[in-house]
Design a protein around this motif. Structure first.
Motif, PDB file in Angstrom:
ATOM      1  N   TYR A 210       0.888  -1.207  -0.007  1.00 29.42           N
ATOM      2  CA  TYR A 210      -0.171   0.017  -0.084  1.00 29.42           C
ATOM      3  C   TYR A 210       0.743   1.278  -0.076  1.00 29.42           C
ATOM      4  O   TYR A 210       0.588   2.159  -0.933  1.00 29.42           O
ATOM      5  N   GLN A 214       1.109   4.227  -2.826  1.00 32.32           N
ATOM      6  CA  GLN A 214       0.930   5.598  -2.428  1.00 32.32           C
ATOM      7  C   GLN A 214       2.173   6.419  -2.778  1.00 32.32           C
ATOM      8  O   GLN A 214       2.197   7.577  -3.052  1.00 32.32           O
ATOM      9  N   ASN A 231      -6.758  -5.385   1.459  1.00 29.73           N
ATOM     10  CA  ASN A 231      -5.473  -4.226   1.656  1.00 29.73           C
ATOM     11  C   ASN A 231      -5.886  -3.085   0.919  1.00 29.73           C
ATOM     12  O   ASN A 231      -4.936  -2.094   1.221  1.00 29.73           O
ATOM     13  N   LYS A 232      -7.145  -2.693   0.612  1.00 30.72           N
ATOM     14  CA  LYS A 232      -7.548  -1.397   0.224  1.00 30.72           C
ATOM     15  C   LYS A 232      -6.525  -0.875  -0.939  1.00 30.72           C
ATOM     16  O   LYS A 232      -6.409   0.680  -1.107  1.00 30.72           O
ATOM     17  N   PHE A 233      -5.996  -1.683  -1.926  1.00 31.36           N
ATOM     18  CA  PHE A 233      -5.329  -1.036  -2.863  1.00 31.36           C
ATOM     19  C   PHE A 233      -6.022  -0.101  -4.018  1.00 31.36           C
ATOM     20  O   PHE A 233      -5.397   0.676  -4.745  1.00 31.36           O
ATOM     21  N   GLU A 235      -7.788   2.205  -3.264  1.00 28.92           N
ATOM     22  CA  GLU A 235      -7.476   3.369  -2.887  1.00 28.92           C
ATOM     23  C   GLU A 235      -6.249   4.365  -3.424  1.00 28.92           C
ATOM     24  O   GLU A 235      -6.429   5.504  -3.540  1.00 28.92           O
ATOM     25  N   VAL A 236      -5.362   3.502  -3.883  1.00 26.98           N
ATOM     26  CA  VAL A 236      -4.094   3.993  -4.501  1.00 26.98           C
ATOM     27  C   VAL A 236      -3.816   3.624  -5.916  1.00 26.98           C
ATOM     28  O   VAL A 236      -2.650   3.665  -6.474  1.00 26.98           O
ATOM     29  N   GLN A 237      -4.717   2.864  -6.565  1.00 28.17           N
ATOM     30  CA  GLN A 237      -4.500   2.706  -7.863  1.00 28.17           C
ATOM     31  C   GLN A 237      -5.998   2.919  -8.558  1.00 28.17           C
ATOM     32  O   GLN A 237      -7.111   3.034  -7.941  1.00 28.17           O
TER      33      GLN A 237
END
Length: 365
Positions: A210, A214, A231-233, A235-237
């Motif tokens: 992550y 970021q 893993n909330k990827f 949010e950054v892709q």
């Protein structure tokens, strides 16, 4: 009956030194285990690298923990890489510092190269093929041979998901991978596979991805949908390209010495609980793959790219990966076995499990 601890995790100092961690505690991922543990329970320790909220834990190890509790076995689960990455987990199992580890097939390559085959790109078309093949004669015999040679016994295989690529641009063909720094797990097969697909791989621990995305240390990563979400990827892709280049699972591994140290009843309980967990995990991951994509589409969370040139990616694997692997022939044999619809030899088929009863109801309606 006095309390038995079936691990040398008092050699925990060495295990924790390997992971660079301070003293860790198992995480209660099951919800039911708030009661004080039975002081007479047999203690079994299991470690993996997945977040507590990942289906491998919420459905897999939680189911295993609940079933084993009924047989007087207290399963302590250490998720999220608490005891190290997958290579360290396998090493700890081999040395007796840990009872059970969960790892992808690629990481067994350092111990038994042919075991990598289950992570071969485009080997399986879907989750059910993966589940069937890993319980069929060819791969069952492979794991028997691995146990005889290495002392490491793979005793259950759980579906992990179809790996897809997230990036800040669509990835439809091998040309789109050029120039991207793509994170993969730190196992040789992942690096070789990404090169065969046309990309450049950067190994990195899952817990670091992550921040790496970021901060721009890496441009992209590849994982199954539930892992991307947990893993909330997203949010950054900005895009997820459904390449499905690896339909894979994870393997439960213990040492032969550990298995032989269990009583016959305990060993049966561990094997049966792992099989129940396999089915619960399969159901959860299949459901999450579908539901997460539906939610992302409905909310516009991330662009979903589906028009993939799969043939171009597969051609790269045929030309640049399989000829270089000693298990290239086994890869083809597994596909032939699947095409012949060989009956499975271990475990319960999903179609025969009440876990999947809702599917039968849908088919009949």
């Amino acid at each position: 009956m006095r309390r038995k601890t079936l691990t040398a995790l008092a050699a925990g100092a060495s295990a924790l030194a390997l992971s660079g961690c301070s003293l860790m505690q198992p995480v209660d991922i099951s919800g039911f285990a708030a009661e004080a543990p039975d002081p007479d329970a047999t203690v079994v320790r299991l470690a993996n690298v997945y977040e507590p909220g990942h289906p491998a834990n919420t459905c897999g190890t939680a189911t295993m923990k609940e079933e084993l509790a009924q047989d007087g076995i207290d399963l302590k689960v250490y998720p999220a890489g608490q005891l190290g990455g997958e290579p360290e987990i396998i090493e700890q199992v081999a040395t007796g510092a840990l009872d059970i580890g969960i790892s992808g097939g690629s990481f067994f390559g350092a111990w038994y190269p042919a075991a990598e085959v289950v992570d071969g790109a485009f080997l399986f078309e879907n989750s059910r093929e993966y589940d069937r093949a890993t319980r069929s004669p060819l791969l069952t015999h492979l794991y028997d041979d691995m146990a005889e040679e290495t002392g490491l016994r793979v005793f259950s295989s759980w579906y992990y998901g179809a790996r897809n690529i997230t990036a800040n641009k669509p990835v439809r063909s091998p040309e789109d991978l050029r120039g991207l720094k793509i994170r993969t797990p730190d196992a040789a097969l992942y690096l070789e596979t990404l090169r065969a697909l046309g990309g450049t791989a950067t190994p990195m621990a899952l817990s670091e991805v992550y921040l790496g995305l970021q901060q721009g240390a890496i441009d992209a990563e590849e994982n199954p949908i539930p892992t991307i979400a947990s893993n909330k990827f997203e949010e950054v892709q900005s895009t997820v390209s459904l390449t499905r280049h690896m339909v894979q699972g994870v393997q439960l591994v213990a040492s032969e010495k550990f298995m032989e140290g269990l009583s016959e009843d305990e060993r049966t309980a561990v094997l049966e609980a792992a099989d129940s967990a396999r089915l619960a995990n399969l159901k959860c991951i299949e459901d999450e793959e579908r539901e997460i994509l539906e939610q992302w589409r409905a909310e516009g969370t991330i662009e979903i790219v589906e028009d993939i040139d799969s043939e171009a990616f597969q051609q790269g694997v045929k030309e640049n990966l399989l000829p270089a692997k000693e298990w290239g022939d086994l890869y083809l044999e597994v596909q032939e076995e699947l095409a012949a619809d060989t009956p499975t030899v271990v475990g319960t088929d999903p179609e025969d499990s009440p876990v999947f009863a809702d599917e039968k109801t849908e088919e009949q309606s």
